[in-house]
Design a protein around this motif. Structure first.
Motif, PDB file in Angstrom:
ATOM      1  N   ALA A  40       0.832  -1.208   0.000  1.00  0.00           N
ATOM      2  CA  ALA A  40       0.000   0.000   0.000  1.00  0.00           C
ATOM      3  C   ALA A  40       0.869   1.262   0.000  1.00  0.00           C
ATOM      4  CB  ALA A  40      -0.930  -0.005   1.203  1.00  0.00           C
ATOM      5  N   ARG A  41       2.015   1.207   0.672  1.00  0.00           N
ATOM      6  CA  ARG A  41       2.917   2.368   0.696  1.00  0.00           C
ATOM      7  C   ARG A  41       3.624   2.537  -0.641  1.00  0.00           C
ATOM      8  NH1 ARG A  41       4.337   0.263   5.829  1.00  0.00           N
ATOM      9  NH2 ARG A  41       6.124  -0.720   4.838  1.00  0.00           N
ATOM     10  N   ASP A  42       4.020   1.420  -1.264  1.00  0.00           N
ATOM     11  CA  ASP A  42       4.811   1.482  -2.492  1.00  0.00           C
ATOM     12  C   ASP A  42       3.992   1.832  -3.727  1.00  0.00           C
ATOM     13  OD1 ASP A  42       6.937   0.765  -0.954  1.00  0.00           O
ATOM     14  OD2 ASP A  42       6.985  -1.330  -1.607  1.00  0.00           O
ATOM     15  N   LEU A  43       2.769   1.357  -3.777  1.00  0.00           N
ATOM     16  CA  LEU A  43       1.948   1.540  -4.973  1.00  0.00           C
ATOM     17  C   LEU A  43       1.008   2.725  -4.844  1.00  0.00           C
ATOM     18  CD1 LEU A  43       0.762  -2.073  -5.873  1.00  0.00           C
ATOM     19  CD2 LEU A  43       2.433  -0.703  -7.074  1.00  0.00           C
ATOM     20  N   ASP A  44       0.795   3.380  -5.943  1.00  0.00           N
ATOM     21  CA  ASP A  44      -0.257   4.383  -6.021  1.00  0.00           C
ATOM     22  C   ASP A  44      -1.441   3.681  -6.678  1.00  0.00           C
ATOM     23  OD1 ASP A  44      -1.746   6.720  -6.122  1.00  0.00           O
ATOM     24  OD2 ASP A  44      -0.880   7.310  -8.045  1.00  0.00           O
ATOM     25  N   ILE A  45      -2.321   3.123  -5.860  1.00  0.00           N
ATOM     26  CA  ILE A  45      -3.423   2.311  -6.369  1.00  0.00           C
ATOM     27  C   ILE A  45      -4.537   3.224  -6.851  1.00  0.00           C
ATOM     28  CG2 ILE A  45      -5.137   0.565  -5.788  1.00  0.00           C
ATOM     29  CD1 ILE A  45      -3.170  -0.468  -3.680  1.00  0.00           C
ATOM     30  N   GLN A  46      -4.778   3.176  -8.151  1.00  0.00           N
ATOM     31  CA  GLN A  46      -5.834   3.979  -8.754  1.00  0.00           C
ATOM     32  C   GLN A  46      -6.954   3.051  -9.199  1.00  0.00           C
ATOM     33  OE1 GLN A  46      -3.858   6.069 -11.869  1.00  0.00           O
ATOM     34  NE2 GLN A  46      -2.713   7.370 -10.476  1.00  0.00           N
ATOM     35  N   ILE A  47      -8.120   3.249  -8.613  1.00  0.00           N
ATOM     36  CA  ILE A  47      -9.267   2.396  -8.893  1.00  0.00           C
ATOM     37  C   ILE A  47     -10.184   3.112  -9.876  1.00  0.00           C
ATOM     38  CG2 ILE A  47     -11.267   1.255  -7.881  1.00  0.00           C
ATOM     39  CD1 ILE A  47      -9.663   1.191  -5.248  1.00  0.00           C
ATOM     40  N   GLN A  48     -10.522   2.426 -10.967  1.00  0.00           N
ATOM     41  CA  GLN A  48     -11.462   2.995 -11.921  1.00  0.00           C
ATOM     42  C   GLN A  48     -12.900   2.744 -11.497  1.00  0.00           C
ATOM     43  OE1 GLN A  48     -10.577   1.451 -15.800  1.00  0.00           O
ATOM     44  NE2 GLN A  48      -8.998   2.971 -16.163  1.00  0.00           N
ATOM     45  N   GLU A  49     -13.152   1.540 -10.981  1.00  0.00           N
ATOM     46  CA  GLU A  49     -14.518   1.174 -10.636  1.00  0.00           C
ATOM     47  C   GLU A  49     -14.483   0.008  -9.649  1.00  0.00           C
ATOM     48  OE1 GLU A  49     -18.488  -0.444 -12.988  1.00  0.00           O
ATOM     49  OE2 GLU A  49     -16.639  -0.107 -14.086  1.00  0.00           O
ATOM     50  N   ALA A  50     -15.443  -0.023  -8.754  1.00  0.00           N
ATOM     51  CA  ALA A  50     -15.600  -1.144  -7.832  1.00  0.00           C
ATOM     52  C   ALA A  50     -17.093  -1.398  -7.670  1.00  0.00           C
ATOM     53  CB  ALA A  50     -14.972  -0.831  -6.487  1.00  0.00           C
ATOM     54  N   LYS A  77      -2.309  -4.651 -10.556  1.00  0.00           N
ATOM     55  CA  LYS A  77      -3.034  -5.901 -10.321  1.00  0.00           C
ATOM     56  C   LYS A  77      -2.063  -7.052 -10.109  1.00  0.00           C
ATOM     57  CE  LYS A  77      -5.193  -9.432 -12.945  1.00  0.00           C
ATOM     58  NZ  LYS A  77      -5.608  -9.848 -14.240  1.00  0.00           N
ATOM     59  N   ARG A  78      -1.060  -7.152 -10.954  1.00  0.00           N
ATOM     60  CA  ARG A  78      -0.091  -8.248 -10.835  1.00  0.00           C
ATOM     61  C   ARG A  78       0.632  -8.200  -9.492  1.00  0.00           C
ATOM     62  NH1 ARG A  78       0.672  -7.022 -16.380  1.00  0.00           N
ATOM     63  NH2 ARG A  78       2.457  -5.717 -15.895  1.00  0.00           N
ATOM     64  N   ARG A  79       0.999  -7.022  -9.041  1.00  0.00           N
ATOM     65  CA  ARG A  79       1.715  -6.908  -7.755  1.00  0.00           C
ATOM     66  C   ARG A  79       0.805  -7.266  -6.586  1.00  0.00           C
ATOM     67  NH1 ARG A  79       5.400  -1.915  -7.043  1.00  0.00           N
ATOM     68  NH2 ARG A  79       5.852  -3.099  -5.174  1.00  0.00           N
TER      69      ARG A  79
END
Length: 114
Positions: A40-50, A77-79
């Protein structure tokens, strides 16, 4: 292989009703932060839709509908999936959850034809 380019993740066993207090995007970010803090710290998780899946409800099973999250980057996603495989299980509010890749019907059909 086409499945690697699909940025969808499916999360099983998340209790229903959680989205009333939080959006599904915030719920997903909280699950990632709790189960994979370094990720969570390393990635900038950008969500398009949930969204909750629209599978038919089976009254014999008590499991809730799954959550499908569409991410903006397949690499993210892969990470996440790699971290989920290494940890083997995730927990949200004391309930075991499972994070897997979400395959659309077209991809599953093309795999059967191979």
């Amino acid at each position: 292989m086409r499945c690697c380019k699909q940025p969808n993740i499916q999360i099983f066993s998340v209790p229903e009703g959680e989205e009333e207090t939080k959006s599904l995007e915030n719920l997903f970010n909280k699950m990632i932060a709790e189960n994979f803090p370094s990720l969570a710290r390393d990635l900038d998780i950008q969500i398009q839709e949930a969204q909750r899946s629209s599978n038919r409800y089976n009254s014999r099973r008590s499991s809730p509908q799954h959550i499908i999250v569409k991410l903006s980057k397949p690499k993210t996603k892969r990470r996440i999936l790699k971290s989920a495989r290494e940890k083997h299980l995730g927990i949200y509010k004391g309930i075991l959850i499972r994070v897997t890749a979400d395959f659309s019907a077209e991809i599953l059909q093309s795999r059967r034809e191979w």
